[in-house]
Write a protein that holds these residues in place. Structure first.
Motif, PDB file in Angstrom:
ATOM      1  N   TRP A  67      42.300  47.660  35.384  1.00  0.00           N
ATOM      2  CA  TRP A  67      41.239  47.143  36.263  1.00  0.00           C
ATOM      3  C   TRP A  67      41.225  45.803  36.588  1.00  0.00           C
ATOM      4  CZ3 TRP A  67      35.213  48.627  35.031  1.00  0.00           C
ATOM      5  CH2 TRP A  67      34.476  48.159  36.024  1.00  0.00           C
ATOM      6  N   ALA A  68      41.486  44.945  35.428  1.00  0.00           N
ATOM      7  CA  ALA A  68      41.615  43.522  35.828  1.00  0.00           C
ATOM      8  C   ALA A  68      42.861  43.045  36.422  1.00  0.00           C
ATOM      9  CB  ALA A  68      41.320  42.975  34.297  1.00  0.00           C
ATOM     10  N   TRP A  69      43.785  43.724  35.865  1.00  0.00           N
ATOM     11  CA  TRP A  69      45.095  43.441  36.713  1.00  0.00           C
ATOM     12  C   TRP A  69      45.029  43.743  38.022  1.00  0.00           C
ATOM     13  CZ3 TRP A  69      48.878  47.050  38.735  1.00  0.00           C
ATOM     14  CH2 TRP A  69      50.051  46.332  39.218  1.00  0.00           C
ATOM     15  N   GLY A  70      44.503  45.048  38.439  1.00  0.00           N
ATOM     16  CA  GLY A  70      44.409  45.289  39.715  1.00  0.00           C
ATOM     17  C   GLY A  70      43.623  44.285  40.873  1.00  0.00           C
ATOM     18  N   HIS A  71      42.541  43.805  39.964  1.00  0.00           N
ATOM     19  CA  HIS A  71      41.466  42.891  40.445  1.00  0.00           C
ATOM     20  C   HIS A  71      42.286  41.575  40.709  1.00  0.00           C
ATOM     21  CE1 HIS A  71      37.720  40.856  41.478  1.00  0.00           C
ATOM     22  NE2 HIS A  71      38.000  40.181  40.588  1.00  0.00           N
ATOM     23  N   HIS A  72      43.034  41.204  39.733  1.00  0.00           N
ATOM     24  CA  HIS A  72      43.735  39.774  39.967  1.00  0.00           C
ATOM     25  C   HIS A  72      44.595  39.748  40.914  1.00  0.00           C
ATOM     26  CE1 HIS A  72      40.752  37.640  37.492  1.00  0.00           C
ATOM     27  NE2 HIS A  72      40.651  38.386  36.382  1.00  0.00           N
ATOM     28  N   THR A  73      45.419  40.928  40.782  1.00  0.00           N
ATOM     29  CA  THR A  73      46.726  40.991  41.971  1.00  0.00           C
ATOM     30  C   THR A  73      46.219  41.375  43.223  1.00  0.00           C
ATOM     31  OG1 THR A  73      47.169  43.096  40.998  1.00  0.00           O
ATOM     32  CG2 THR A  73      48.159  41.357  39.930  1.00  0.00           C
ATOM     33  N   GLY A  93      41.713  51.829  37.467  1.00  0.00           N
ATOM     34  CA  GLY A  93      41.160  51.227  36.263  1.00  0.00           C
ATOM     35  C   GLY A  93      39.674  51.664  36.006  1.00  0.00           C
ATOM     36  N   LYS A  94      38.887  51.589  37.211  1.00  0.00           N
ATOM     37  CA  LYS A  94      37.665  51.851  37.151  1.00  0.00           C
ATOM     38  C   LYS A  94      37.259  53.370  36.668  1.00  0.00           C
ATOM     39  CE  LYS A  94      35.807  48.563  40.592  1.00  0.00           C
ATOM     40  NZ  LYS A  94      35.424  48.506  41.914  1.00  0.00           N
ATOM     41  N   GLU A 118      43.138  48.629  40.799  1.00  0.00           N
ATOM     42  CA  GLU A 118      41.652  48.615  40.261  1.00  0.00           C
ATOM     43  C   GLU A 118      40.722  49.809  40.558  1.00  0.00           C
ATOM     44  OE1 GLU A 118      37.871  45.525  41.784  1.00  0.00           O
ATOM     45  OE2 GLU A 118      39.861  45.627  42.930  1.00  0.00           O
ATOM     46  N   SER A 173      45.792  44.708  44.196  1.00  0.00           N
ATOM     47  CA  SER A 173      45.980  45.836  44.085  1.00  0.00           C
ATOM     48  C   SER A 173      44.672  46.633  44.016  1.00  0.00           C
ATOM     49  CB  SER A 173      46.991  46.314  43.167  1.00  0.00           C
ATOM     50  OG  SER A 173      47.327  47.722  43.037  1.00  0.00           O
ATOM     51  N   HIS A 174      44.408  47.174  45.138  1.00  0.00           N
ATOM     52  CA  HIS A 174      43.108  47.681  45.098  1.00  0.00           C
ATOM     53  C   HIS A 174      43.342  49.455  44.509  1.00  0.00           C
ATOM     54  CE1 HIS A 174      41.161  44.754  47.527  1.00  0.00           C
ATOM     55  NE2 HIS A 174      42.174  44.892  48.471  1.00  0.00           N
TER      56      HIS A 174
END
Length: 104
Positions: free
Chosen positions: A57-63, A72-73, A69, A65-66
């Motif tokens: 989730w965090a990686w998807g948010h910061h990169t 991850g959720k 994200e 990549s929806h």
């Protein structure tokens, strides 16, 4: 015709008198330990899954990549649901077992 129907209803209403009894079979304590160990293993695996989902989730948010994200959720929600079910397993089984004994 009515006597056949009455006999069928009588057989449907027959109470076999079966209820859970502790100590009926050997190995009950071992079975309880095995199930408890499986539950503990599942809780630990769920904690790991929640950590991995949080990282995704965090990686998807910061990169940006929806898709990551969203996955991850989704993983975090699934892990939370599994944790809820594992924690409530004894209570759920007890509740529905008690509810089932009230069926007449």
């Amino acid at each position: 015709m009515s006597s056949i129907l009455a006999e069928a209803v009588t057989q449907l209403a027959y109470d076999p008198g079966v209820s859970p009894a502790e100590g009926g079979l050997p190995g009950l304590s071992v079975l309880k330990q095995v199930v408890s160990s499986i539950n503990l293993f599942a809780v630990i695996a769920t904690v790991g899954a929640l950590c991995v989902a949080g990282i995704v989730w965090a990686w998807g948010h910061h990169t940006g990549s929806h898709g990551a994200e969203a996955k991850g959720k989704q993983g975090a929600l699934v892990a939370a649901g599994v944790a809820l079910l594992l924690g409530a397993a004894n209570g759920l089984v007890s509740f529905f077992s008690t509810l089932g004994t009230q069926v007449k």
